[in-house]
Design an enzyme around this catalytic site. Sequence first.
Site, PDB file in Angstrom:
ATOM      1  N   TYR A 189       0.873  -1.184   0.000  1.00 31.99           N
ATOM      2  CA  TYR A 189       0.000   0.000   0.000  1.00 31.99           C
ATOM      3  C   TYR A 189       0.908   1.230   0.000  1.00 31.99           C
ATOM      4  O   TYR A 189       1.972   1.198  -0.601  1.00 31.99           O
ATOM      5  CB  TYR A 189      -0.956  -0.094   1.206  1.00 31.99           C
ATOM      6  CG  TYR A 189      -2.195   0.743   1.039  1.00 31.99           C
ATOM      7  CD1 TYR A 189      -2.998   0.626  -0.098  1.00 31.99           C
ATOM      8  CD2 TYR A 189      -2.569   1.661   2.012  1.00 31.99           C
ATOM      9  CE1 TYR A 189      -4.127   1.407  -0.274  1.00 31.99           C
ATOM     10  CE2 TYR A 189      -3.698   2.439   1.851  1.00 31.99           C
ATOM     11  CZ  TYR A 189      -4.461   2.326   0.707  1.00 31.99           C
ATOM     12  OH  TYR A 189      -5.556   3.109   0.545  1.00 31.99           O
ATOM     13  N   LYS A 227     -21.260 -19.267 -10.521  1.00 33.45           N
ATOM     14  CA  LYS A 227     -20.455 -19.169 -11.737  1.00 33.45           C
ATOM     15  C   LYS A 227     -19.024 -18.769 -11.377  1.00 33.45           C
ATOM     16  O   LYS A 227     -18.047 -19.330 -11.887  1.00 33.45           O
ATOM     17  CB  LYS A 227     -21.078 -18.088 -12.617  1.00 33.45           C
ATOM     18  CG  LYS A 227     -20.569 -18.069 -13.985  1.00 33.45           C
ATOM     19  CD  LYS A 227     -21.537 -18.814 -14.835  1.00 33.45           C
ATOM     20  CE  LYS A 227     -20.992 -19.051 -16.208  1.00 33.45           C
ATOM     21  NZ  LYS A 227     -21.980 -19.635 -17.075  1.00 33.45           N
TER      22      LYS A 227
END
Length: 461
Positions: A113, A168
């Site tokens: 970060y 899915k």
Amino acid sequence: MPVPGPGYSITIRVAAPPSASVAGDLTSAVGHVGGVITAFDVVDSHADSVVIDITCNALSADHARDITEALRALPGVDVRKVSDRTFLVHLGGKIEISAKVALRNRDDLSRAYTPGVARICQAIADNPDDARRLTIKRNTVAVVTDGSAVLGMGNIGPAAALPVMEGKAALFKKFAGVDAWPVCLDTQDTEEIIRAVELIAPVYGGINLEDIAAPRCFEIERRLRQKLDIPVFHDDQHGTAIVVVGALRNALRVVGKDMADAKIVVCGVGAAGSAIIRLLLQRGPADIVAVDVDGIVHRDRGDTDANLRWVALNTNRENKAGRLHDALVGADVFIGVSAPNLFGAEQVATMAPDAVVFALANPDPEIDPLEAQKHAAVVATGRSDYPNQINNVLAFPGVFRGLLDAQAHTITDAMLLAAADAIADVVDGERLNASFIVPSVFDAAVAPAVAEAVRKAAGGH
Ligand SMILES: NC(=O)c1ccc[n+]([C@@H]2O[C@H](COP(=O)([O-])OP(=O)(O)OC[C@H]3O[C@@H](n4cnc5c(N)ncnc54)[C@H](O)[C@@H]3O)[C@@H](O)[C@H]2O)c1
């Protein structure tokens, strides 16, 4: 004839008298009303009762209630709790995000970060192609729906479609290591859907459109393909077409016919049927006759829908008119992606010898497969409880694996056909027969084979 399956699996906790016959009484009661016991666990015991979990498959929610009532009716039996195992699987959703980087200390934080991440952002700002190298774009697909054509349930909306899209995404990960994320849009307006997908596209390496109703799905896919620099694939169209074309290649091998001689009837000219017709035409069959709810599609029918007009112009060489039964006479192949129970064995008898019947309407096919078998040489359905299941899972994970690995910007018919051949080729000559024209969805060889074929067709190495 449907059989009880794990889609309706319940666990019933009962307390019963600790007699010698208790197990037999309980299992007979379940069996008597048609439940199929898959587990029987004694979970607690007292001097005057035993507590037992009976897990069984049912046909439907009503049947599950009948089984419960049959147990409740036994003398001395107390039903304490009924758990629906399918609901339990869905508690809190089926997928999650996990971090690939360790964040143990300030050092890690500074690289993953701020401040370190800023250099990565700048690199991408300087060279946008780096997004595919340095971000999740490399391996991430959006599973986009408007909830308008969900399984057999139709227009149930975006929130109700989410469990399907999560499933899915789970399949993408399991079979091909693709990180897919559901994007269920709260609109069914074509322009809004196109705009929304365009706006989110920077994050993704591909767009998988899912369960969007025809004819809207055609326009959405066409326009997104023009606008985006990542592949756009509507699984209900092309996933189905890939598996059908692959399966048909093997079915024709089984019956010893050439595609060039095959007269094919495609019943259903919606999302699936249209894509099947377009891909099959590339394989040069003798003829395709398309049939929809209004009968055989021909050039004088006066259809105004652009998709039907295209189909009329590119199929049906003799410009035949009539109903499905007329189309079937003399046909070598029937492919149904339409509606349940449209014909019987007597119509299959009118087809050419060694007919191939793919009856794919879900959950109930165009013809009962047992009826079809009376005269057809090869029968396939979309169902898992019969041989030759035509299932899109054979296609979409490998297709996107290949597209992502090739860093493809588009998807072409050549890639779809390469995927179809790869699926067909997984069934080698040794294993090919009338009951085995497509590999199992759990065959670990399928997704890598499809991925490699698509990657090569996309110009990757
Ligand atoms: N792998 C698979 O097994 C698989 C894949 C895709 C679709 N399907 C099934 O195929 C069916 C169609 O799916 P879709 O997404 O293309 O739907 P769709 O709504 O886009 O199209 C349905 C088509 O069927 C036609 N139709 C409806 N009733 C008919 C009738 N009585 N006679 C002839 N034609 C009729 C309609 O005119 C339309 O052309 C569904 O049952 C779906 O579950 C199965």
